[in-house]
Design a protein around this motif. Structure first.
Motif, PDB file in Angstrom:
ATOM      1  N   ASP B 194       0.801  -1.237   0.000  1.00 58.15           N
ATOM      2  CA  ASP B 194       0.000   0.000   0.000  1.00 58.15           C
ATOM      3  C   ASP B 194       0.832   1.285   0.000  1.00 58.15           C
ATOM      4  OD1 ASP B 194      -2.270  -1.382  -0.244  1.00 58.15           O
ATOM      5  OD2 ASP B 194      -2.897  -1.240   1.848  1.00 58.15           O
ATOM      6  N   PRO B 195       1.805   1.401   0.913  1.00 62.00           N
ATOM      7  CA  PRO B 195       2.555   2.671   0.935  1.00 62.00           C
ATOM      8  C   PRO B 195       3.279   2.935  -0.382  1.00 62.00           C
ATOM      9  CG  PRO B 195       3.142   1.280   2.797  1.00 62.00           C
ATOM     10  CD  PRO B 195       2.236   0.469   1.943  1.00 62.00           C
ATOM     11  N   LEU B 196       3.859   1.902  -0.944  1.00 66.85           N
ATOM     12  CA  LEU B 196       4.589   2.090  -2.196  1.00 66.85           C
ATOM     13  C   LEU B 196       3.606   2.407  -3.332  1.00 66.85           C
ATOM     14  CD1 LEU B 196       7.263   2.081  -3.677  1.00 66.85           C
ATOM     15  CD2 LEU B 196       7.126  -0.390  -3.876  1.00 66.85           C
ATOM     16  N   GLU B 197       2.505   1.696  -3.360  1.00 70.75           N
ATOM     17  CA  GLU B 197       1.490   1.928  -4.389  1.00 70.75           C
ATOM     18  C   GLU B 197       1.010   3.386  -4.362  1.00 70.75           C
ATOM     19  OE1 GLU B 197      -0.017   0.519  -6.986  1.00 70.75           O
ATOM     20  OE2 GLU B 197       1.333  -1.190  -6.856  1.00 70.75           O
ATOM     21  N   GLU B 198       0.787   3.890  -3.158  1.00 72.02           N
ATOM     22  CA  GLU B 198       0.328   5.270  -2.999  1.00 72.02           C
ATOM     23  C   GLU B 198       1.263   6.244  -3.716  1.00 72.02           C
ATOM     24  OE1 GLU B 198      -0.220   7.107   1.055  1.00 72.02           O
ATOM     25  OE2 GLU B 198      -1.369   5.233   1.258  1.00 72.02           O
ATOM     26  N   GLU B 199       2.551   6.037  -3.492  1.00 75.82           N
ATOM     27  CA  GLU B 199       3.549   6.928  -4.077  1.00 75.82           C
ATOM     28  C   GLU B 199       3.643   6.719  -5.588  1.00 75.82           C
ATOM     29  OE1 GLU B 199       4.471   9.198  -2.059  1.00 75.82           O
ATOM     30  OE2 GLU B 199       3.574   8.064  -0.402  1.00 75.82           O
ATOM     31  N   ILE B 200       3.505   5.453  -5.999  1.00 77.01           N
ATOM     32  CA  ILE B 200       3.559   5.174  -7.439  1.00 77.01           C
ATOM     33  C   ILE B 200       2.428   5.938  -8.134  1.00 77.01           C
ATOM     34  CG2 ILE B 200       3.248   3.406  -9.223  1.00 77.01           C
ATOM     35  CD1 ILE B 200       4.518   1.395  -7.246  1.00 77.01           C
ATOM     36  N   HIS B 260       7.672   3.860   6.499  1.00 79.86           N
ATOM     37  CA  HIS B 260       6.853   2.661   6.567  1.00 79.86           C
ATOM     38  C   HIS B 260       7.707   1.403   6.709  1.00 79.86           C
ATOM     39  CE1 HIS B 260       3.378   0.118   5.951  1.00 79.86           C
ATOM     40  NE2 HIS B 260       4.207  -0.658   5.278  1.00 79.86           N
ATOM     41  N   HIS B 261       8.794   1.333   5.970  1.00 79.56           N
ATOM     42  CA  HIS B 261       9.629   0.119   5.986  1.00 79.56           C
ATOM     43  C   HIS B 261      10.655   0.116   7.106  1.00 79.56           C
ATOM     44  CE1 HIS B 261       8.568  -2.370   2.515  1.00 79.56           C
ATOM     45  NE2 HIS B 261       8.152  -1.259   1.955  1.00 79.56           N
ATOM     46  N   GLU B 262      10.731   1.209   7.837  1.00 82.82           N
ATOM     47  CA  GLU B 262      11.677   1.325   8.950  1.00 82.82           C
ATOM     48  C   GLU B 262      13.126   1.135   8.504  1.00 82.82           C
ATOM     49  OE1 GLU B 262      10.165  -1.632  11.505  1.00 82.82           O
ATOM     50  OE2 GLU B 262       8.513  -0.418  12.239  1.00 82.82           O
ATOM     51  N   THR B 263      13.414   1.502   7.297  1.00 85.24           N
ATOM     52  CA  THR B 263      14.807   1.480   6.848  1.00 85.24           C
ATOM     53  C   THR B 263      14.963   2.474   5.700  1.00 85.24           C
ATOM     54  OG1 THR B 263      16.542   0.198   5.788  1.00 85.24           O
ATOM     55  CG2 THR B 263      14.290  -0.492   5.340  1.00 85.24           C
ATOM     56  N   LYS B 264      16.220   2.918   5.511  1.00 88.81           N
ATOM     57  CA  LYS B 264      16.452   3.847   4.411  1.00 88.81           C
ATOM     58  C   LYS B 264      17.196   3.167   3.279  1.00 88.81           C
ATOM     59  CE  LYS B 264      15.986   8.214   6.604  1.00 88.81           C
ATOM     60  NZ  LYS B 264      16.424   9.599   6.675  1.00 88.81           N
TER      61      LYS B 264
END
Lengths: 92, 717
Positions: B194-200, B260-264
């Motif tokens: 979901d978070p990635l889709e939102e940005e896409i 969201h992924h807790e990493t960079k």
């Protein structure tokens, strides 16, 4: 608990991979990352290498690498629970 | 890389047909090479069951429905984002080279993990077909894959095939054809978290509003590439003014995804995304009642072969058995071949009147090449053994068993694979070392690989042990030679690790492929192609070398010497005649080019007990180890006047003694591998200076240990 602490035939879920860059990527390419189910299949003499199963892949690790993987052992032994969807892509 | 396997440009010109360039990508052990064989109908690629058989990309061409299929077999990789050489080779090709279709080969019995790579490949936005290989095995295992649903999710065609049975191969070829001919490229329907889709969606919308377009990509595909930081897209869009506006949006989006992924780490995020996609797809399309039978069987076999206490003894027993078979079994046809070559030489010799020509053909060519042919049975048996180890999947188990041990010597469990290959031929072994990721692990392995006695050295060992020991003892001696070579390699590895290559070790993470019984066809082709290349070497390189050695040992002719002796011989009685003739031959040899070289280097080898003939044989071995035996054949048979021509073994037994033989064996074990191997070493190690190091390293070690062996043996025997 660490993956290296599990005994033969014990199952667990990976909660953290304390590795960086290269090793982390390599583990991930086998599906060994947060949320993965693992089972210890065998150890070599002196536990210097450990054979585990991730999904249906058999994987060999050295103890040093297994120590970097934090796991939570599955309790209740042989209760077969359906796998949960973990942060799945929706709408498939 | 050129297409070596067929005269590709010629065919293309002749027929004037179109070509389809196909990049073959897949994880290791998915039967990629076997599929190529099934598709091309030929067998040009070696097939194996551990990662690292296809170390370089290979090209195979064949015709299908008036199109030339040009398959580029990329090395098997679990991912194309990784750090190994293979992964880099594969990625580099997939991203930068020009090709028409990606053919992603997938193991049906392990779909989920294979989909990790498929997800990565889909992000390249190329025409693509998925081949679900090992369909027969999956059926046996009770695995059902919903093909229709899988195609729908991936958005690209999926074909079920079995390289083993040939099922679906034609359909696959047709599908590739069809995809190649289609105007539109199919787009993947994969949906991310979901978070990635939102940005896409956000970025896609922005791109749509600006009327942006890039190649034949949809704006969604561009958005995904930007968010997952595909370098090439950034490079190509760098000068596009739209980037000024895009950068802040992407930065914002990435922040959101990071939280969201807790990493960079974008690579980690990608891996996590792909893992959930693969898991999701597998759950949706794969149905299986229980754990696959083949996996259960593999675990059962493993419980014996990987047994804590039995595992290593079983392995050692298997290796010992292999060498025993090589010697005992290989000896049976050897006698017949020997007799046949001898008879052939006599037959040819009796038909040639010119003495020089006869000498060239009988002593030089038939003698030299024959000596090499003699060992074909041994080499075939050895190759069958190694091919079995590779194709069954046992090789990886051995790496698992031995890593604890190897690690102590500064080597990697995986070094075992090149090291065992080294017992066959050092050339592919050097190339197999590429599976080692860390530069240091790789260099150490490369440096000690020569200590694993290759198949070509076997003839020398068989000759010398056979000459001085009984058959039973010779078999054990052979085993001892191989084992002590291996042990020496380990000791040297430790020394190199401590003194030269200090630092971090490579992590040990490797797949244990399921046990598979190789088909006879596959085994046959591996052994056949190796035998053919051995014979080819005998027919070309060794033929030339034999002739060169023959020439160097017969010329320059010293006429003065000949006259001198012919006068003496004419005067002498029968008994003395034989003696004088022998003397003349020996003198002639000494004065020949070969003799001069040998004499020149004799002082160097004298402390090891070698005369000039053995010195010359060793030097000729720098070209190819097979030449050592043929050189000895030429050198010793020329000196032999006895009409009842005895075999080389008997001559050696008469001329040499056990300490010299042992010293010679030790030197052969250690010194520089053949010319071809040295070339590959230089390439793999990454520079000529490494070759110089190798030369010094091996020569010094060989000299010192031969010296020690010679003097100790002199005390004993």
């Amino acid at each position: 608990m660490r993956l290296s602490d599990l005994s033969k035939n014990q199952e667990a879920i990976v909660i953290r991979v304390n590795a960086s860059g290269e090793l982390k990527q390599r583990l991930a390419s086998f599906g060994l990352l947060k949320g993965a189910y693992v089972k210890v299949i065998d150890c070599s003499l002196g536990k210097s290498t450990i054979e585990i199963m991730v999904d249906s892949t058999l994987l060999a690790l050295r103890r040093e690498e297994a120590e970097k993987i934090e796991v939570e052992p599955k309790t209740g032994g042989k209760q077969k629970r359906k796998r949960k969807r973990l942060r799945l892509g929706n709408g498939l | 890389m050129d297409c070596n396997s067929c005269d590709y440009n010629k065919v293309k010109k002749q027929k004037g047909i179109g070509e389809i360039k196909i990049a073959l990508a897949g994880q290791p052990n998915v039967g990629k090479s076997m599929l190529i064989n099934a598709m091309s109908g030929g067998n040009r690629v070696k097939v194996g069951n551990f990662s690292g058989v296809t170390v370089d990309k290979m090209e195979v061409c064949f015709e299908h429905h008036c199109h030339l299929f040009d398959l580029i077999d990329l090395p098997g990789t679990y991912s194309i984002d990784g750090f190994t050489k293979e992964e880099k080779v594969a990625k580099d090709f997939l991203v930068n080279e020009d090709y028409d279709v990606i053919l992603n080969v997938v193991d049906s019995t392990n779909l989920q993990r294979n989909l990790l790579l498929t997800a990565e490949l889909l992000e390249l936005n190329k025409k693509m077909v998925v081949a679900l290989n090992m369909a027969d095995e999956a059926r046996k295992d009770g695995i059902k894959i919903d093909l229709h649903q899988l195609q729908k999710i991936l958005g690209i065609p999926v074909v079920q095939v079995s390289a083993k049975t040939g099922e679906g191969v034609d359909e696959l070829l047709d599908k590739v054809h069809e995809i190649f001919d289609s105007q539109e490229r199919a787009h993947s329907n994969i949906i991310y978290s979901d978070p990635l889709e939102e940005e896409i969606i956000k970025i896609t919308k922005f791109l749509n509003e600006r009327g942006f377009s890039y190649k034949d990509w949809t704006n969604r595909e561009v958005a995904i590439a930007l968010l997952l930081e595909q370098e090439k897209v950034y490079k190509e869009l760098h000068d596009n003014p739209i980037m000024i506006e895009l950068y802040p949006i992407i930065r914002d989006s990435l922040e959101h995804i990071y939280t969201h992924h807790e990493t960079k780490d974008i690579k980690e995020i990608k891996a996590a995304e792909h893992a959930s996609i693969a898991r999701g797809i597998a759950m949706e399309v794969v149905s299986q009642k229980s754990q696959p039978k083949s996996l259960t069987l593999t675990q059962k076999i493993d419980s014996v072969l990987l047994n804590k206490y039995l595992g290593i003894p079983i392995f050692l027993f298997l290796m010992w058995g292999l060498f025993w078979l090589t010697f005992e079994f290989g000896n049976v046809p050897m006698e017949y071949i020997d007799a046949a070559i001898g008879a052939f030489g006599d037959f040819v010799g009796s038909h040639i009147s010119n003495e020089n020509l006869r000498s060239l053909i009988v002593d030089g060519i038939i003698g030299g090449v024959g000596a090499v042919l003699l060992f074909l049975p041994n080499i075939v048996i050895l190759y069958i053994g190694i091919a079995l180890l590779e194709t069954t999947g046992y090789m990886s188990r051995v790496a698992f068993l031995l890593d604890g041990f190897f690690h102590k010597f500064g080597l990697h469990g995986k070094s075992f694979i090149p090291l065992v290959t080294g017992f066959g031929c050092t050339v592919p072994a050097y190339m197999a070392a590429r599976t080692l990721k860390s530069e240091k692990d790789r260099l150490i392995t490369l440096f000690i690989l020569g200590f694993m006695s290759c198949g070509a050295r076997l003839p020398i060992y068989v000759l010398f042990t056979g000459a001085f020991f009984s058959v039973q003892v010779a078999g054990n001696m052979l085993f001892l030679i191989y084992i002590s070579g291996a042990i020496l390699g380990l000791v040297m590895a430790k020394l190199l690790r401590v003194l030269v290559f200090k630092g971090e070790d490579e992590p040990f993470v490797m797949e244990m492929p399921k046990y598979r019984l190789p088909t006879l066809k596959l085994l046959w082709h591996t052994v056949y192609s190796n035998a053919v290349s051995y014979l080819k070497k005998a027919g070309t390189f060794i033929l030339i070398a034999s002739v060169a050695v023959w020439f160097a040992s017969n010329y320059p002719k010293n006429e003065q010497l000949q006259q001198q002796y012919s006068q003496k011989i004419a005067k002498a009685d029968a008994q003395e005649k034989v003696k004088l003739e022998k003397e003349l031959k020996a003198k002639e040899l000494e004065n020949s080019y070969l003799g001069q070289i040998g004499k020149f280097s004799e002082p160097f080898f004298a402390p090891l007990g070698f005369d000039w003939r053995l010195s010359v044989a060793l030097e000729s071995g720098l070209a190819a180890k097979e030449v050592v035996v043929s050189t000895l054949g030429v050198l010793y048979s020329v000196g032999e006047v006895d009409e009842n021509s005895k075999s080389l073994k008997e001559i050696l037994r008469k001329e040499l003694n056990i300490p010299i033989a042992l010293s010679f064996i030790v030197f052969v074990m250690i010194y520089l591998p053949c010319f071809a191997a040295s070339t590959v070493f230089t390439k793999e190690a990454g520079g000529f200076k490494y070759f110089i190091y190798l030369f010094i390293f091996t020569t010094v070690t060989a000299w010192v240990l031969s010296f020690v062996t010679y003097h100790i043996a002199k005390l004993i025997f």
